[in-house]
Design a protein around this motif. Sequence first.
Motif, short mmCIF file in Angstrom:
data_model
loop_
_atom_site.label_atom_id
_atom_site.label_comp_id
_atom_site.label_asym_id
_atom_site.label_seq_id
_atom_site.Cartn_x
_atom_site.Cartn_y
_atom_site.Cartn_z
N UNK A 1 -9.75 5.91 -4.58
CA UNK A 1 -10.24 4.57 -3.79
C UNK A 1 -10.82 4.86 -2.34
N UNK A 2 -11.58 3.33 -2.27
CA UNK A 2 -11.45 4.12 -0.15
C UNK A 2 -11.35 2.90 0.15
N UNK A 3 -11.26 3.07 1.45
CA UNK A 3 -10.47 2.40 2.02
C UNK A 3 -10.09 0.97 2.49
N UNK A 4 -9.63 0.02 2.23
CA UNK A 4 -9.39 -1.44 1.92
C UNK A 4 -10.07 -2.22 3.37
N UNK A 5 -11.09 -2.82 3.49
CA UNK A 5 -11.09 -3.72 4.67
C UNK A 5 -10.64 -4.28 5.50
N UNK A 6 -10.47 -4.24 7.00
CA UNK A 6 -9.37 -5.24 7.18
C UNK A 6 -9.75 -6.64 7.18
N UNK A 7 -9.12 -7.29 7.48
CA UNK A 7 -8.88 -8.37 7.48
C UNK A 7 -9.51 -9.48 8.32
N UNK A 8 -9.97 -8.69 9.50
CA UNK A 8 -10.96 -9.42 10.40
C UNK A 8 -12.29 -9.85 9.77
N UNK B 1 -9.69 -18.51 -3.35
CA UNK B 1 -9.71 -19.29 -1.72
C UNK B 1 -8.58 -19.11 -1.02
N UNK B 2 -8.60 -17.42 -1.22
CA UNK B 2 -7.89 -16.81 0.18
C UNK B 2 -8.55 -15.35 0.37
N UNK B 3 -8.64 -14.84 1.56
CA UNK B 3 -8.97 -12.81 1.33
C UNK B 3 -8.14 -12.70 1.55
N UNK B 4 -6.85 -12.18 1.46
CA UNK B 4 -6.28 -11.84 1.11
C UNK B 4 -6.39 -11.00 0.24
N UNK B 5 -5.97 -9.72 0.29
CA UNK B 5 -5.61 -8.74 -1.04
C UNK B 5 -4.89 -8.78 -2.07
N UNK B 6 -5.32 -8.90 -3.12
CA UNK B 6 -4.34 -9.76 -4.40
C UNK B 6 -3.75 -7.78 -4.95
N UNK B 7 -3.34 -7.66 -5.43
CA UNK B 7 -1.36 -6.38 -6.34
C UNK B 7 -1.93 -6.49 -7.03
N UNK C 1 -19.76 -4.64 -2.26
CA UNK C 1 -18.50 -5.40 -1.27
C UNK C 1 -18.20 -6.63 -0.94
N UNK C 2 -19.89 -7.04 -0.32
CA UNK C 2 -19.77 -8.31 0.41
C UNK C 2 -19.41 -9.66 -0.58
#
Length: 56
Positions: A3-10, A50-56, A38-39
Amino acid sequence: MGRSLELSEFKRGTMIGCHLCNKSISEIFLLLNIPRSTVSGIITKWKKLGTRATQP
């Protein structure tokens, strides 16, 4: 292939902010230089979860 790197929270927050300002997916991916898929995926997950956090 890994997998590629994850996007930052920003960056994820910037995408959501652009979407809330009525920018289209095409405009967002051109502005941020991030692949269209990705977008689209980030915005779809945000609408669904309802969240932008990464999910496990």
